[in-house]
Scaffold this motif. Sequence first.
Motif, PDB file in Angstrom:
ATOM      1  N   GLU A 182       0.832  -1.207   0.000  1.00  0.00           N
ATOM      2  CA  GLU A 182       0.000   0.000   0.000  1.00  0.00           C
ATOM      3  C   GLU A 182       0.861   1.250   0.000  1.00  0.00           C
ATOM      4  O   GLU A 182       0.609   2.205  -0.735  1.00  0.00           O
ATOM      5  N   ILE A 183       1.897   1.244   0.834  1.00  0.00           N
ATOM      6  CA  ILE A 183       2.768   2.423   0.889  1.00  0.00           C
ATOM      7  C   ILE A 183       3.415   2.657  -0.464  1.00  0.00           C
ATOM      8  O   ILE A 183       3.495   3.784  -0.955  1.00  0.00           O
ATOM      9  N   GLY A 184       3.863   1.556  -1.084  1.00  0.00           N
ATOM     10  CA  GLY A 184       4.480   1.688  -2.398  1.00  0.00           C
ATOM     11  C   GLY A 184       3.523   2.268  -3.418  1.00  0.00           C
ATOM     12  O   GLY A 184       3.884   3.144  -4.218  1.00  0.00           O
TER      13      GLY A 184
ATOM     14  N   LEU C 110      17.350   2.490 -14.505  1.00  0.00           N
ATOM     15  CA  LEU C 110      17.949   1.165 -14.337  1.00  0.00           C
ATOM     16  C   LEU C 110      17.608   0.586 -12.974  1.00  0.00           C
ATOM     17  O   LEU C 110      17.316  -0.617 -12.844  1.00  0.00           O
ATOM     18  N   PHE C 111      17.613   1.442 -11.955  1.00  0.00           N
ATOM     19  CA  PHE C 111      17.266   0.960 -10.611  1.00  0.00           C
ATOM     20  C   PHE C 111      15.867   0.369 -10.598  1.00  0.00           C
ATOM     21  O   PHE C 111      15.629  -0.723 -10.072  1.00  0.00           O
ATOM     22  N   THR C 112      14.908   1.083 -11.222  1.00  0.00           N
ATOM     23  CA  THR C 112      13.542   0.567 -11.195  1.00  0.00           C
ATOM     24  C   THR C 112      13.444  -0.751 -11.959  1.00  0.00           C
ATOM     25  O   THR C 112      12.725  -1.669 -11.558  1.00  0.00           O
ATOM     26  N   LEU C 118      14.119  -8.143  -9.470  1.00  0.00           N
ATOM     27  CA  LEU C 118      14.549  -8.776  -8.226  1.00  0.00           C
ATOM     28  C   LEU C 118      13.457  -8.862  -7.175  1.00  0.00           C
ATOM     29  O   LEU C 118      13.677  -9.413  -6.116  1.00  0.00           O
ATOM     30  N   SER C 119      12.274  -8.333  -7.450  1.00  0.00           N
ATOM     31  CA  SER C 119      11.275  -8.371  -6.379  1.00  0.00           C
ATOM     32  C   SER C 119      10.620  -9.726  -6.322  1.00  0.00           C
ATOM     33  O   SER C 119      10.399 -10.383  -7.332  1.00  0.00           O
ATOM     34  N   ILE C 127       4.531  -2.102  -8.319  1.00  0.00           N
ATOM     35  CA  ILE C 127       5.010  -0.773  -7.926  1.00  0.00           C
ATOM     36  C   ILE C 127       6.187  -0.371  -8.783  1.00  0.00           C
ATOM     37  O   ILE C 127       6.265   0.764  -9.270  1.00  0.00           O
ATOM     38  N   PHE C 128       7.116  -1.314  -9.001  1.00  0.00           N
ATOM     39  CA  PHE C 128       8.306  -0.929  -9.750  1.00  0.00           C
ATOM     40  C   PHE C 128       8.061  -0.865 -11.243  1.00  0.00           C
ATOM     41  O   PHE C 128       8.735  -0.102 -11.932  1.00  0.00           O
ATOM     42  N   VAL C 129       7.108  -1.625 -11.772  1.00  0.00           N
ATOM     43  CA  VAL C 129       6.787  -1.444 -13.189  1.00  0.00           C
ATOM     44  C   VAL C 129       6.212  -0.048 -13.398  1.00  0.00           C
ATOM     45  O   VAL C 129       6.574   0.657 -14.345  1.00  0.00           O
ATOM     46  N   GLU C 130       5.337   0.375 -12.490  1.00  0.00           N
ATOM     47  CA  GLU C 130       4.828   1.745 -12.579  1.00  0.00           C
ATOM     48  C   GLU C 130       5.967   2.745 -12.438  1.00  0.00           C
ATOM     49  O   GLU C 130       6.017   3.770 -13.118  1.00  0.00           O
TER      50      GLU C 130
END
Lengths: 220, 311, 484
Positions: A182-184, C110-112, C118-119, C127-130
């Motif tokens: 949720e935070i993310g 690159l970090f995202t 790696l998630s 979250i990281f795709v966004e």
Amino acid sequence: MHLVHFAATRALASSAVFLFITVLLMATAKRISTCIVLFSAQCAIITAEILAMAYVHRSSEAYAVAALVLIVKVLAIPYALFRIVKDLQAPGDITASTTAAQSVFIAAGLILLSFFAVEPYSETLRVDTGMLAAAIALVLSGAFLMVSRKKALAQVIGLLVLENGIFLAALTTTFGMPLVVEIGIFFDLLMGVFLMGLFVFRIRDTFEHLDVSKLRRLRG
Amino acid sequence: MIWLSVGQVLLLVAIAPLVRGVIARLKARIQNRCGASVWRPYADLVKLFRKEDLVPPSASIVFRFAPMIVFAATVTAAAFVPALHGSALLGATGDFILFVYLLALSRFFLSLGAMDGGSSFGGMGASREALVSALAEVPLLLGLVAVAILARTATLAGIVQWTVRQDFTQISAVHALAFAALALVAIAETGRIPVDNPTTHLELTMIHEAMVLEYSGPSLALIEWASAVKLSLLLALLIGVFAPWGMAGGISVAALVLATLVFLLKVFVLALAIAVVESSIAKLRMYLVPDFLGVASALAILAVVFTALMR
Amino acid sequence: MTLLFPLLVPLLGAATVLVCRRPAVAVRVALAFGALEVLAIGNAVWRIRAAGVLPAGRYLRADGLTSFFLINTGLIFALVLAYSVGYLRHIPAGRFSSPRWFYGLMFLFLFTIMAVYLSSNLGLLWIFVEATTLASALLVGFYNTEGAVEAGWKYLIVCTVGIAFALFGTIVLYLAAVRGGVDPRSALDWAVLMSAAPNLRGAQDLLKLAFVFVAIGYGTKIGFVPMHSWLPDAHAEAPSPISAMLSAVLLNCALYALLRFDAITSRAIGSGFSHTLLLIFGALSVVVAGFLMIVQRDLKRLLAYSSIEHMGIAALGIGLGGAFGLYGALLHAFNHSIAKSLLFFTAGHVRENFGTLRMERIRGMGRALPWASAALVIGSLAIVGLPPFGLFVSEFLILTEAFSQARYAVAVLLLAALSVVFGALLYHFQRMLAGDPESAPASPRVPAADFAVMGVCAACLLVLGMRIPSAFSSVLRAAMAVLQ
């Protein structure tokens, strides 16, 4: 305690109605600031609902989520949007491709559509169909706002309403996901609004107007 | 009980100019002016009744009798609305439809009289009024129908009695939507901003005022009073259908006094709301008025459909 | 710990580069951090190969599939970094157009991407795709031209809406898992979901609904056809090294996300529904992109449509499944990324020397820029799928699978689309290469670094086309094992 419990159950029962009202009002809004206020009201209703749920189910994570929604969606994002509107110094009206009456008819139709969409899942999910229908209605009306409004900021607000709807759908069916997720999601939303604000300024500086329906240079 | 219901009608008719005066005074206060006294409309009525009734030479009998028909129809409509206790002087199955069409009758004769007066502004006002009232009819009827479906009754008194028995903290979607639709219609029907400016002096922006330009003396007094009664009627309707709690259950004096006070308080709250709305938004241009009423229609239709959904 | 390095190095790199005031220093810092990142990735891949599955804490996890895509990302990133050094000398100076912003944003990007790979948790994946969309939006709009701003805006809006649908799909999957008895606190964890998948057989409706939304959502980022409207604009208006990153790395990243979901769905309710959906998207993408390529006038837009087409081919491969389908699809994603990078580097060259990317204004490239033309020819032969380059192998595998499953419609469609693409590219490139070079500069710039980069690309394609090295093949097989 009795009063709080009473307020909680009443809030859960009637928040769907209030959300429908905000959807309809947003369809008729003629100014960006009205839309931002309505979005903030929508998020406030959702916060109240999360608080009611947190109280009824006695979950501390839900209180944290409610605080997050309050800070990020009710206060921070509308404040940022108001600042953008002020700094842009552009005329604050929303040009739409549909008139107010047509928009309300379409919004009403989308609300009905969301009820019909939720019908087949109501037994398998055993949730309050009113709230789930409100969530789907938010998604659909957010998409409608994005498509029918020509100003860039109005599209951003439509996107925010759409994400509101998805968040509410998550809330109604699963009582919230793990807190980290949720935070993310909230952080993503905040960054997204920040970036979109940045882009709105760039559009204004490059094109001298904010009408995204005129951004049709790249085609084919 | 008859005298109670007659008293209700008399109350609605008598306080109508006061409601107008209160709204004007509140608007003045909001706009940082002193404003005229709240009893001013009564003084205006008295003044008009004492003046001479001038009739244009080209007018026919319609012009002479229209004001009386308008006033009579409006007062008859007042006999259907419960204000102080759960029943009204007249009532029968489907009386809310009769109520709507009594108001339509008064409007119809007003338009006829205006056209009969022979001035071009009269004709212009009549045609605009016809547009507004045609579009306002659907939301007015459907809003009442939606609430009637929920209450499973077809009389206004029945609706009021059903609503009194409901829990006022449970907000139903149907009622919220119907209230919104009826509020918009009330604004349109009584000629308030944003549909029509009751204090305008520019003829080309008038709807209701244009129709009464040719009237004078007692005829004008009757028409003005009738339009004030229409406003207080619609306010009483909104209060009765959506927030009737506080109405007298029995015939005791205490209950009646309390009911009257509660009713006046609710009317004052609505008057305040009207004053605030009138001071904050601008009048719509004529070609946007159908849009405004279209919104009301959409809300009313949604209210009716919702009666099937939110059971 | 090993998994934290590939994440921390780009973050530190971004922070450090953004602090550097002088462009030359910024470039050197960027190169240093880039080299560190490649080392970190290599280390991670080595450890994963040794351990099989490498979890790290509650939120990080790496397995065979991760290492395959990490190799892909590391390779492309190194190439892009090397190329960008020469390219940046030609970016018009602006308030936000300096090398330090370029490298800072690129390292954040690159970090995202690393975080996506790696998630361990589907929620973090989302979250990281966004976040990749957000990180790359400013890179797409890097040039402050009208086209770039419009492309950046469209990219941001369309992808955010699409990803929101993917969030909905993730939520429905979470719901199905919780109702299937999985502990709510770990019901988004991929490994937990894979092991609990057989128990979710009863929630068929929910799982299908979830997959549809996820396919639409992540499919928007991959560029499947009804949702592809952002792709040609974004890939065309971005600077060439960023176009290469977008086409080569970001599309694969979204494909990875879709693969993870497909694995869960297939294990729970069988692959019939999900694979049919992927076949539909793949077929649509291949056909529409193929035909739209004929009428393109801008070189990079043409390459962008080619990316859509190749992602469609990869989707067809996944949708076919079987012995060669998935293998071919993964190999195809890898090969395509190399070939597309090569082509985008060449496009960057063309832009530098001819000043424009409109193909009708580029004539006589063969005589004016011989080395770049050679690269273009190699790249176009590779991208069309001719031997001896790698894409031939992967497309051949996918076609073999189609025929062995008697899905003649898919095979014929694929062959037809490939022919159309072949014709389109031949037509466009032949006109560019032949003729008299009127508008070319007299002495074209030939930076050595760029050609080294393009040479490496060509070499990789040749190697993968002629004989897949056994080490690589074992990585590929490990990736497949994860998904089945």
